[in-house]
Write an enzyme that holds these catalytic residues in place. Structure first.
Site, PDB file in Angstrom:
ATOM      1  N   GLY A 101     -17.168  -3.136  -0.558  1.00  0.00           N
ATOM      2  CA  GLY A 101     -16.312  -4.295  -0.337  1.00  0.00           C
ATOM      3  C   GLY A 101     -16.091  -4.577   1.134  1.00  0.00           C
ATOM      4  N   ASP A 220      -8.372   0.867   1.513  1.00  0.00           N
ATOM      5  CA  ASP A 220      -7.287   1.589   0.843  1.00  0.00           C
ATOM      6  C   ASP A 220      -6.855   2.848   1.589  1.00  0.00           C
ATOM      7  OD1 ASP A 220      -7.296  -0.285  -1.142  1.00  0.00           O
ATOM      8  OD2 ASP A 220      -8.484   0.894  -2.547  1.00  0.00           O
TER       9      ASP A 220
END
Length: 490
Positions: A101, A220
């Protein structure tokens, strides 16, 4: 072609319980490689720098809090330029690939790898691999030079394109070998780094003089060992915009609720740090901290009480939180994306609707505004802090490859740039520890309860066992556990 030596981790033991988890080197399986003077010694930019080259024995400790009588513990090789390099500048043919991503800072890393290779080491042949791993054998390459990448750090995304999956080790290494590439820079998360490790092992099996270098990327912040992943600071900063908008909406309506869903599939670091930075959040929900909706001490009861006290509230939710609750009320989802990650359902929409249904059932006025800035957060250019960090990561990666190190990830450990073996980066995911002080700080900031279920609430606070350190020794430090509060609405 030389046969590779053992693929076991390189461990160096020293006095006082010193352990160096070293990274592979080209001479481990190509022992007769020639060396060259580092071109940096003639670079005018570094002529005034004292002790610019890193000593071969320099290492960085994984843990900086130790006891005077305890062992020195695990260390990693310190990153930086060496006096001798194992590649002549004219022979280097490097490539860069981005996988997974998007994340703020990808273009900055690309730019700095190209600039470091060309400006520091005089490398002229650098390729960008288009479209992730499958780009090695399915797409065209992009020639990279300083002029091409000069302004790309001002843009979000990646100029090379990215994708998930597409990892065919044999095809990738065949492409590397056929193109004459001898330095491979792979930017991606834990799955990408696992792929890089497999590529390195195949290259070593074939006895190729190719350095494989990873740069860890995950918005994250769930990659272990390293202090933080690049793009995380930018993500937290960008999340403030959404939280601020939610706060404005909540304040402007009777019994207003501003509901913000942030990224965090398995780890709630963005939600936690954005909450701590904002100071406007009343409740933060993350995957590591379970909660329940109905009944005494549940989330719905807390929302009612907070609205009665303040007239408004802001809720921040990590995308992986509450998935178990939603699965009980909806059909279970076992689908995965191309990277092997479980496809999560939109818990934000489900939970916001559950809150609306609860207030409607109880005939209470409530105005909820749902904000999902997920892809806005990861698509922006990196901020100043991440730009600096990306530059250091990229420069360290290039210095290591030129010095002959391979099969490693460039990462920040205790504020120092290091070279970390792949197996440490891919061994597990980093999670928020809800018995740690940082989560206790968040609970005290939001004044939210722990939301533990009735069966999870201990009858009394028991003395915790001594916390083991990674090296097997004991640490007598006390770990703070936030008290479980059982609120009752009067």
């Amino acid at each position: 072609m030389s046969s590779p030596k053992s693929n076991k981790p390189k461990i160096v033991n020293g006095p006082g319980g010193y352990i160096l988890q070293d990274v592979p080197h080209l001479i481990d399986y190509l022992p007769d490689l020639p060396t060259y003077p580092n071109p940096l010694q003639d670079n005018p930019a570094y002529s005034v720098v004292k002790q610019y080259f890193v000593d071969s024995d320099d290492s960085v400790p994984e843990k900086i809090v130790v006891h005077k009588d305890g062992p020195r513990g695990i260390h990693f090789r310190r990153a930086g330029p060496r006096q001798k390099v194992y590649f002549d500048s004219d022979e280097v043919h490097a490539c860069i690939v981005t996988c997974g991503g998007l994340c703020p800072g990808l273009n900055t890393v690309i730019r700095e790898i190209v600039s470091s290779l060309s400006c520091m080491y005089g490398v002229n042949r650098i390729l960008g691999i288009d479209g992730g791993y499958r780009g090695f054998y399915a797409k065209n390459t992009i020639p990279l030079e300083s002029k091409v990448v000069n302004d790309i750090h001002k843009r979000g995304g990646t100029i090379l394109g990215t994708s998930r999956g597409g990892h065919d080790t044999a095809k990738i290494v065949d492409s590397i070998q056929d193109r004459g590439i001898n330095q491979v820079y792979i930017i991606g998360g834990d799955g990408t780094q696992r792929g890089a490790s497999v590529i390195f092992e195949e290259i070593r099996r074939r006895g190729l003089k190719v350095a494989v270098v990873g740069i860890p990327k995950t918005i994250d912040n769930d990659i272990p060992v390293i202090d933080r992943s690049f793009g995380f600071d930018t993500a937290v900063e960008e999340a403030q915009r959404a939280i601020n908008a939610a706060h404005v909406e909540a304040e402007s309506n009777e019994n207003g609720i501003g509901f913000v869903k942030l990224m965090g599939r398995y780890s709630g670091f963005i939600a936690m740090y954005a909450t701590l930075a904002s100071r406007d959040v009343d409740c933060c929900l993350i995957p590591e901290s379970p909660f329940y909706l109905e009944g005494e001490g549940g989330l719905l009861e807390f929302i009612e009480r907070r609205l009665k006290e303040n007239g408004h509230m802001v809720i921040v939710l990590a995308e992986g939180a509450g998935q178990d609750l939603m699965s009980k009320s909806m059909e279970s989802n076992t689908l995965e994306d191309a990277s092997g990650n479980k496809l999560l359902k939109d818990v934000g929409l489900w939970l916001s609707q559950s809150i609306k249904d609860h207030f409607k059932k109880n005939k209470m006025e409530m105005n909820l505004k749902y904000i999902d800035p997920t892809y806005m957060i990861r698509a922006v250019p990196s901020n100043a802090s991440d730009n600096v960090y990306c530059s250091l990561l990229a420069q360290s990666a290039v210095h290591g490859a030129m010095a002959g190190y391979t099969g490693y990830t460039s990462g920040l450990v205790n504020g120092r740039q290091t070279y970390i073996p792949y197996y440490r980066i891919t061994e597990k995911q980093n999670h928020v520890v809800i018995t740690d002080r940082m989560w206790a700080r968040l609970l005290s900031s939001t004044n939210q309860p722990s939301f533990l279920g009735p069966k999870d609430i201990p009858e009394e606070k028991k003395e915790l066992p001594v916390t083991p350190l990674p090296d097997g020794e004991k640490c007598d430090a006390v770990v703070d556990i936030p008290p479980v509060t059982k609120e009752v609405t009067k």
